[in-house]
Each structure stands twice: as C-alpha cells, then as structure tokens.
Design an enzyme around this catalytic site. Structure first.
Site, short mmCIF file in Angstrom:
data_model
loop_
_atom_site.label_atom_id
_atom_site.label_comp_id
_atom_site.label_asym_id
_atom_site.label_seq_id
_atom_site.Cartn_x
_atom_site.Cartn_y
_atom_site.Cartn_z
N ASP A 66 0.82 -1.22 0.00
CA ASP A 66 0.00 0.00 0.00
C ASP A 66 0.85 1.26 0.00
OD1 ASP A 66 0.73 -0.88 2.60
OD2 ASP A 66 -0.80 0.35 3.54
N HIS A 142 8.32 -0.80 12.53
CA HIS A 142 7.23 -1.50 11.85
C HIS A 142 7.63 -2.97 11.71
CE1 HIS A 142 3.51 -1.69 9.81
NE2 HIS A 142 3.99 -1.81 8.58
N ASP A 212 4.01 3.96 8.67
CA ASP A 212 3.63 2.86 9.55
C ASP A 212 4.64 2.67 10.69
OD1 ASP A 212 2.20 2.81 7.22
OD2 ASP A 212 2.11 0.62 7.11
#
Length: 303
Positions: A66, A142, A212
């Site tokens: 993404d 992350h 993230d």
C-alpha cells in the site's frame, strides 16, 4: 517560498470508501517530492491536476504494497510520455530488484535514468539536500524496515530594505553581499551596517512524515518542534491490542506524539478500512492535541 503538502491517498492496506492507499506530494519552492506511491497514485495526480512530469524525487518508506504498488505504473507512464530527465528514488534497497524484474519481464527499457538511493533503517541520517530543502530519514518501528522522512527548508538569504538602499544610492552589485549578511565599507568612508538595511529571513519550516510505526519514543527526538507532523493513525485507541500486533498507531497515540515533540500542527492518516466515518478518529486525537486535522485526499496543507 511555497512549502505545502497535498494528500493523494490516506487509506491503509486497501482502497476503500473512495480513499486510496498512501501517497503525498510535497511542493517546496515549485520542486515536487512524491512521498510513497500506493495503488492509484497516477489517477490521483490526474484527478487533482498535478503533472507527473514535474516529479523529480520519490521517497518510499517501506515495502508493504500500500506504499509502493503504484510506482511501477507511474515510472512506466513517465517512460511512455517521453521523459528523458532522471528520476531520483530513495527507498529500501530491495525495491530496485523489484523494479528491474518488472522491467525485464515486460521487455521495457526505460528511456530515462533512475538514480536509486538505497535506504537503511538503522539510524537517522541526511539522505538528500539541495538549495531548497534537506531530507532526513526517520527510523520507525514496523514489521519490516521502515523510514519516515523529515523535510526541512534551507535558511533563506536576508531580505533587503530596498527603499533605504536606494536612498543611500547603494549600487545593485552590492546587494548580494548584503543578503549574505556582510557590512559594506565604501571608499568614501561610509559604513553600512547590515542589520540596518536588511532583515532576517523567516525561520526554516519542517514537515515530518511518519508512516507505519508502533508508537514509542525512539523516533521522537528527530521530529521535535516540527511545523507539521503527519503521523499514521490506523486505529481508534480501543483497538490498541490490534495496533500493537500489527505495529501501527492509534489516533490517541499520534496526538500524544505531536504533543510530546511540540509540533505546531498534526495530520493523521493511514486509516483502517474498518472506519467508513473518520470523525471519531479526529475527535480522539483532538482531545489530546487540539491542532489536529484529518489527511483528506485532494486537500493541500500549508506548512
């Protein structure tokens, strides 16, 4: 000097509810920096009237789809549209292998150079600078190596008091010295003190992009006192266990980060597909940090 960011995608994981995966465009003095390139980024550029040909620098935070699945399409379109100037890509090293594999099996020979700068998510470091801006990596926490990016304006030259200089008949060829802070000594004995004929330029602004990450204090020193902080806020705080499990952040935690580092403004984004309505995430963050806004696609935020 223009310093602003346009949101192209604000969704996490998948496109949903007319929200697209992550992508942003930073405009610094009419130079354009693409930050992440999720699926559909090309369409968003077209939708908002932004010419992809103006983008010379691309920053990819990590290799979850993404955040980069739109890149191969964007690079291919630049090729088909006749681009010849180089593109600079700052990203995790394995991304170049992915791009080369795609181009090799489609028998595509890109007509422009890709200047690839591999990123290592170990320590924060300056990864790029030009006359307008410097870019520093932000090491995030992350599930895979991930870096955010801190964009800081370069300090501008001093501003001239033109009317005063003209009244003193100061030749224009001395202006550049004054802009750089020098006093002027003329052959006739006159002394022009810089501080009396110039004013200091504005303080450089900074934009921090935290994609993230699990919330912790390891990356906070790098983003201290930023003018605008973008911080992922995938979940409401009631989903804290899920946030921790997936190495993401809640809206409340994003606001706590902004408050702790003394940010002037906070943008939250990377919203989970479980939320069709985003107002609850905004309200949760505002309760901790008043100057919070949602990252709304198509909206340009001044820094």
């Amino acid at each position: 000097m223009k310093f602003e960011v346009t949101i192209l995608g604000s969704s996490s994981a998948t496109p949903v509810y007319n929200r697209n995966p992550t992508a942003q465009l930073l405009n610094c003095n009419e130079k354009f920096y693409l930050i992440d390139c999720g699926e559909g980024t090309q369409q968003q550029l077209i939708r908002y009237g932004i010419k992809a040909s103006k983008i010379d620098y691309i920053f990819i935070s990590h290799l979850h789809g993404d955040h980069y699945f739109g890149l191969i399409g964007l690079l291919s379109t630049m090729h088909l549209n006749g681009r010849i100037k180089p593109i600079y890509i700052f990203a995790p090293g394995p991304l170049m292998e992915i791009l080369e594999l795609q181009f090799r099996h489609s028998e595509t020979v890109i007509r422009y150079d890709i200047e690839f700068v591999p990123l290592v998510a170990d320590v924060s470091r300056t990864i790029f600078e030009n006359q307008d801006v410097s870019v520093e990596s932000i090491v995030l926490n992350h599930r895979i190596p991930c870096t955010g990016f801190k964009f800081t304006e370069k300090k501008r030259l001093r501003k001239l008091m033109i009317e005063k200089l003209e009244a003193e008949n100061v030749p224009i060829n001395y202006y550049s010295l004054l802009k750089r802070g020098a006093d002027l000594n003329f052959p006739d004995g006159r002394l022009l003190r810089n501080e009396e004929y110039t004013v200091d330029s504005d303080q450089p602004r900074s934009y921090c992009y935290c994609s993230d990450t699990l919330f912790n204090d390891s990356y906070l020193p790098v983003i201290a006192n930023c003018d605008l902080l973008y911080h992922e806020a995938t979940f409401l705080h009631e989903m804290l266990d899920r946030a921790n499990q997936t190495h993401h952040t809640t809206a409340l935690q994003a606001a706590e980060a902004a408050k702790m580092v003394g940010a002037r403004k906070l943008l939250i984004g990377h919203f989970s597909s479980r939320y069709k309505i985003l107002q609850p995430l905004l309200e949760e963050a505002i309760n901790v940090f008043e100057h919070t806004q949602l990252a709304i696609e198509g909206t340009t935020y001044q820094i």
